[in-house]
Design a protein around this motif. Structure first.
Motif, PDB file in Angstrom:
ATOM      1  N   VAL A   1       0.828  -1.204   0.000  1.00 13.54           N
ATOM      2  CA  VAL A   1       0.000   0.000   0.000  1.00 13.54           C
ATOM      3  C   VAL A   1       0.864   1.257   0.000  1.00 13.54           C
ATOM      4  O   VAL A   1       0.599   2.211  -0.742  1.00 13.54           O
ATOM      5  CB  VAL A   1      -0.951  -0.018   1.213  1.00 13.54           C
ATOM      6  CG1 VAL A   1      -1.707   1.301   1.312  1.00 13.54           C
ATOM      7  CG2 VAL A   1      -1.930  -1.170   1.102  1.00 13.54           C
ATOM      8  N   LEU A   2       1.901   1.259   0.825  1.00 13.93           N
ATOM      9  CA  LEU A   2       2.760   2.444   0.891  1.00 13.93           C
ATOM     10  C   LEU A   2       3.450   2.708  -0.444  1.00 13.93           C
ATOM     11  O   LEU A   2       3.612   3.863  -0.855  1.00 13.93           O
ATOM     12  CB  LEU A   2       3.797   2.286   2.003  1.00 13.93           C
ATOM     13  CG  LEU A   2       3.257   2.308   3.436  1.00 13.93           C
ATOM     14  CD1 LEU A   2       4.390   2.141   4.431  1.00 13.93           C
ATOM     15  CD2 LEU A   2       2.491   3.604   3.707  1.00 13.93           C
TER      16      LEU A   2
ATOM     17  N   LYS B   1      -8.630  -1.969   1.402  1.00 11.39           N
ATOM     18  CA  LYS B   1      -8.219  -1.912   2.802  1.00 11.39           C
ATOM     19  C   LYS B   1      -6.712  -1.659   2.886  1.00 11.39           C
ATOM     20  O   LYS B   1      -5.943  -2.106   2.044  1.00 11.39           O
ATOM     21  CB  LYS B   1      -8.575  -3.210   3.523  1.00 11.39           C
ATOM     22  CG  LYS B   1     -10.084  -3.458   3.624  1.00 11.39           C
ATOM     23  CD  LYS B   1     -10.385  -4.750   4.362  1.00 11.39           C
ATOM     24  CE  LYS B   1     -11.891  -4.969   4.477  1.00 11.39           C
ATOM     25  NZ  LYS B   1     -12.212  -6.233   5.184  1.00 11.39           N
ATOM     26  N   ILE B   2      -6.330  -0.946   3.911  1.00 10.61           N
ATOM     27  CA  ILE B   2      -4.921  -0.633   4.129  1.00 10.61           C
ATOM     28  C   ILE B   2      -4.295  -1.755   4.951  1.00 10.61           C
ATOM     29  O   ILE B   2      -4.598  -1.905   6.144  1.00 10.61           O
ATOM     30  CB  ILE B   2      -4.759   0.718   4.851  1.00 10.61           C
ATOM     31  CG1 ILE B   2      -5.476   1.837   4.082  1.00 10.61           C
ATOM     32  CG2 ILE B   2      -3.292   1.060   5.036  1.00 10.61           C
ATOM     33  CD1 ILE B   2      -5.444   3.172   4.778  1.00 10.61           C
ATOM     34  N   VAL B   3      -3.451  -2.542   4.308  1.00  8.43           N
ATOM     35  CA  VAL B   3      -2.763  -3.649   4.975  1.00  8.43           C
ATOM     36  C   VAL B   3      -1.268  -3.488   4.720  1.00  8.43           C
ATOM     37  O   VAL B   3      -0.824  -3.467   3.567  1.00  8.43           O
ATOM     38  CB  VAL B   3      -3.247  -5.014   4.469  1.00  8.43           C
ATOM     39  CG1 VAL B   3      -2.517  -6.142   5.202  1.00  8.43           C
ATOM     40  CG2 VAL B   3      -4.753  -5.148   4.656  1.00  8.43           C
TER      41      VAL B   3
ATOM     42  N   GLN C   1      -3.535  -4.782   9.523  1.00  7.25           N
ATOM     43  CA  GLN C   1      -4.617  -4.046   8.877  1.00  7.25           C
ATOM     44  C   GLN C   1      -4.938  -2.768   9.657  1.00  7.25           C
ATOM     45  O   GLN C   1      -5.171  -2.799  10.870  1.00  7.25           O
ATOM     46  CB  GLN C   1      -5.874  -4.925   8.789  1.00  7.25           C
ATOM     47  CG  GLN C   1      -7.000  -4.294   7.986  1.00  7.25           C
ATOM     48  CD  GLN C   1      -8.097  -5.292   7.678  1.00  7.25           C
ATOM     49  OE1 GLN C   1      -7.863  -6.497   7.670  1.00  7.25           O
ATOM     50  NE2 GLN C   1      -9.290  -4.803   7.425  1.00  7.25           N
ATOM     51  N   PHE C   2      -4.948  -1.650   8.939  1.00  7.56           N
ATOM     52  CA  PHE C   2      -5.289  -0.364   9.526  1.00  7.56           C
ATOM     53  C   PHE C   2      -6.764  -0.096   9.247  1.00  7.56           C
ATOM     54  O   PHE C   2      -7.118   0.540   8.243  1.00  7.56           O
ATOM     55  CB  PHE C   2      -4.402   0.738   8.939  1.00  7.56           C
ATOM     56  CG  PHE C   2      -2.960   0.639   9.325  1.00  7.56           C
ATOM     57  CD1 PHE C   2      -2.443   1.375  10.374  1.00  7.56           C
ATOM     58  CD2 PHE C   2      -2.107  -0.226   8.646  1.00  7.56           C
ATOM     59  CE1 PHE C   2      -1.114   1.279  10.734  1.00  7.56           C
ATOM     60  CE2 PHE C   2      -0.768  -0.333   8.990  1.00  7.56           C
ATOM     61  CZ  PHE C   2      -0.282   0.414  10.049  1.00  7.56           C
TER      62      PHE C   2
ATOM     63  N   ARG D   1      -5.657   3.391  14.423  1.00 11.14           N
ATOM     64  CA  ARG D   1      -4.605   2.857  13.548  1.00 11.14           C
ATOM     65  C   ARG D   1      -4.413   3.737  12.314  1.00 11.14           C
ATOM     66  O   ARG D   1      -3.273   4.002  11.902  1.00 11.14           O
ATOM     67  CB  ARG D   1      -4.952   1.426  13.131  1.00 11.14           C
ATOM     68  CG  ARG D   1      -4.949   0.429  14.288  1.00 11.14           C
ATOM     69  CD  ARG D   1      -5.356  -0.954  13.829  1.00 11.14           C
ATOM     70  NE  ARG D   1      -5.336  -1.914  14.928  1.00 11.14           N
ATOM     71  CZ  ARG D   1      -5.676  -3.199  14.810  1.00 11.14           C
ATOM     72  NH1 ARG D   1      -6.057  -3.669  13.626  1.00 11.14           N
ATOM     73  NH2 ARG D   1      -5.631  -3.995  15.865  1.00 11.14           N
ATOM     74  N   LYS D   2      -5.518   4.186  11.737  1.00 15.68           N
ATOM     75  CA  LYS D   2      -5.397   5.092  10.586  1.00 15.68           C
ATOM     76  C   LYS D   2      -4.729   6.402  10.992  1.00 15.68           C
ATOM     77  O   LYS D   2      -3.924   6.957  10.239  1.00 15.68           O
ATOM     78  CB  LYS D   2      -6.790   5.358   9.989  1.00 15.68           C
ATOM     79  CG  LYS D   2      -7.416   4.153   9.298  1.00 15.68           C
ATOM     80  CD  LYS D   2      -8.776   4.509   8.721  1.00 15.68           C
ATOM     81  CE  LYS D   2      -9.391   3.317   8.018  1.00 15.68           C
ATOM     82  NZ  LYS D   2     -10.731   3.624   7.457  1.00 15.68           N
TER      83      LYS D   2
END
Length: 352
Positions: A103-104, A167-169, A174-175, A180-181
Motif C-alpha cells: 500500500v505504501l 483496505k490498508i494492509v 490491517q489499519f 490505527r489510521k
C-alpha cells in the motif's frame, strides 16, 4: 525565564545548522510527538480521530505541498485538489491492477503520477506568472476532474463513479480502526514534513527562493529557471498526490472525483494564506485553523440560536473576513505571529 539559549554553545557547523538550534524547541517537539503518538490514540474518541485529527494531518500535508510551490518557489496554483485526485486514483489503480503491491508503495507511485501531471501543467510557468499562471493551473482542476469522470478505465468501469477504497494492509497488519489510521497518517506526515524542511534548507530550497524573489536575477547568477520551476511543481504535486491518497484511503474510504472539487483547492489555499506563506509550521497552523473553525462556529451558532440561513453562511463570511484581515494586517499569517511571540518570550522581561 525558561525559554533562553544562554549557555547553549555551538562547537560545530552541524550543531549550528540544526533545524531546532534551541534545546527547549527540541524538547517541546519531542514532547508533542510523544503526546501525538501515545496519549492521543489512548484517550481521543473515534469521532475526534476520524473527523478532526486525521483530516487535519492530511490537509496539513496538502497545504505543505502547496506552500512549497507558492510560498517557496513563488508559483501561484489553484489546482491542488486536482493533484490530490491524481494521487488518489493512481494509487487505487496501482493496487487494483497489480495484486500484491504494498500500500505504501502504491501511495508513492500515486505521488509520482501526480508529480508527472504537475510537471506537464507546470510548463506554462516558464512563460507566464501571477494571475495568468493561476488561471492555467485552474484549468488543471477542470481537466483532471473531466478525465476522471469521462474515462471509465480510471474508475474501474464503476457506473456511479464512486469506488470503495481497498483496505490498508501493511506487513500483514490491517489499519481498519480510527486510531490505527491516525497513527499511519501521522507517521507519513511527520516523515514528509521533515523531508520538506530539510529540502527547503538545501540548495534546492535556496534556488526556489531565489526564483521567487526575482527570477531574472536568479537566472543571471546561474540558476536554470526551467529545472527549478518544474522541480517545484513536481515536488509540490508529489506531496499533494500522497495527501490525496491518504484522503481517500484513511479518511473518506472511497475514491470519487467529486471529493476533489474546486472548493477543496481554495480551502487549501486559505490554509496557506492564514497559516503563513513560505512556512512549514504555517501549513500545520493553517490546516488546524480551517479544520477547527467550522466546529467552533457550529457550537457558536447553536449557542446563540441563530437562524439556519445565517448559520450555514457564517463559515464563508468568517473565512472571507479572515483572509482580508491576514492579507492586510499580517501577510505572513499565524506562523509569523507565533515567531513574534517566541521572540518576545526570549527577551522577557526585558523590553529591548
Amino acid at each position: 525565564m525558561l525559554y533562553r539559549e544562554a549557555g547553549q554553545f555551538k562547537t560545530s557547523y552541524q550543531a549550528d545548522s540544526q533545524i531546532f538550534p534551541i534545546l527547549q524547541d527540541r524538547i517541546a517537539l519531542f514532547a508533542l510527538l510523544a503526546v501525538a503518538i501515545v496519549v492521543v490514540p489512548l484517550f481521543a474518541s473515534p469521532y475526534t480521530l476520524s473527523a478532526i485529527l486525521i483530516p487535519f494531518l492530511i490537509f496539513s500535508l496538502a497545504a505543505l505541498g502547496l506552500n512549497i510551490l507558492t510560498g517557496y518557489a513563488g508559483q501561484l496554483s489553484l489546482g491542488t485538489a486536482a493533484f490530490m485526485a491524481v494521487g488518489a486514483f493512481a494509487s487505487y489503480n496501482f493496487l487494483a491492477r497489480l495484486p500484491g503491491l504494498p500500500v505504501l508503495l502504491a501511495f508513492v507511485l500515486g505521488g509520482l503520477s501526480a508529480a508527472m501531471v504537475g510537471i506537464a501543467f507546470g510548463l506554462p510557468s516558464l512563460r507566464i506568472r501571477g494571475f495568468y499562471l493561476a488561471a492555467s493551473t485552474l484549468a488543471t482542476q477542470f481537466f483532471v476532474v473531466w478525465c476522471l469522470t469521462k474515462i471509465p478505465y480510471l474508475t474501474n468501469y464503476s457506473t456511479s463513479g464512486v469506488i470503495t477504497a481497498q483496505k490498508i494492509v501493511i506487513l500483514g497488519f490491517q489499519f481498519d480502526t480510527p486510531d490505527r489510521k491516525y497513527l499511519l497518517v501521522l507517521g507519513v506526515v511527520a516523515v514528509m514534513a521533515l523531508l520538506a524542511k530539510n529540502m527547503i534548507r538545501s540548495n534546492v530550497g535556496r534556488s526556489w527562493m531565489a526564483v521567487r524573489d526575482m527570477d531574472v536575477a536568479a537566472e543571471v547568477i546561474g540558476f536554470r529557471l526551467m529545472r527549478t520551476k518544474l522541480l517545484a511543481f513536481a515536488v509540490s504535486s508529489f506531496y499533494c498526490g500522497v495527501a490525496g491518497a491518504l484522503y481517500a484511503y484513511a479518511y473518506l474510504g472511497t475514491v470519487e472525483p467529486e471529493a476533489y472539487n474546486l472548493d477543496l483547492s481554495f480551502r487549501i489555499l486559505f490554509m496557506v494564506i492564514i497559516g503563513g506563506v513560505g512556512s512549514v509550521l504555517g501549513s500545520f497552523l493553517g490546516a488546524a485553523f480551517i479544520v477547527l473553525l467550522p466546529v467552533f462556529l457550529n457550537i457558536f451558532a447553536h449557542g446563540l440560536a441563530l437562524p439556519t440561513s445565517v448559520a450555514s453562511n457564517l463559515e464563508l463570511m468568517v473565512f472571507g473576513a479572515l483572509i482580508v484581515f491576514f492579507l492586510i494586517v499580517e501577510p505572513h499569517g499565524l506562523a509569523r505571529l507565533w515567531q513574534i511571540g517566541k521572540e518576545k518570550l526570549r527577551l522577557w522581561p526585558f523590553p529591548h
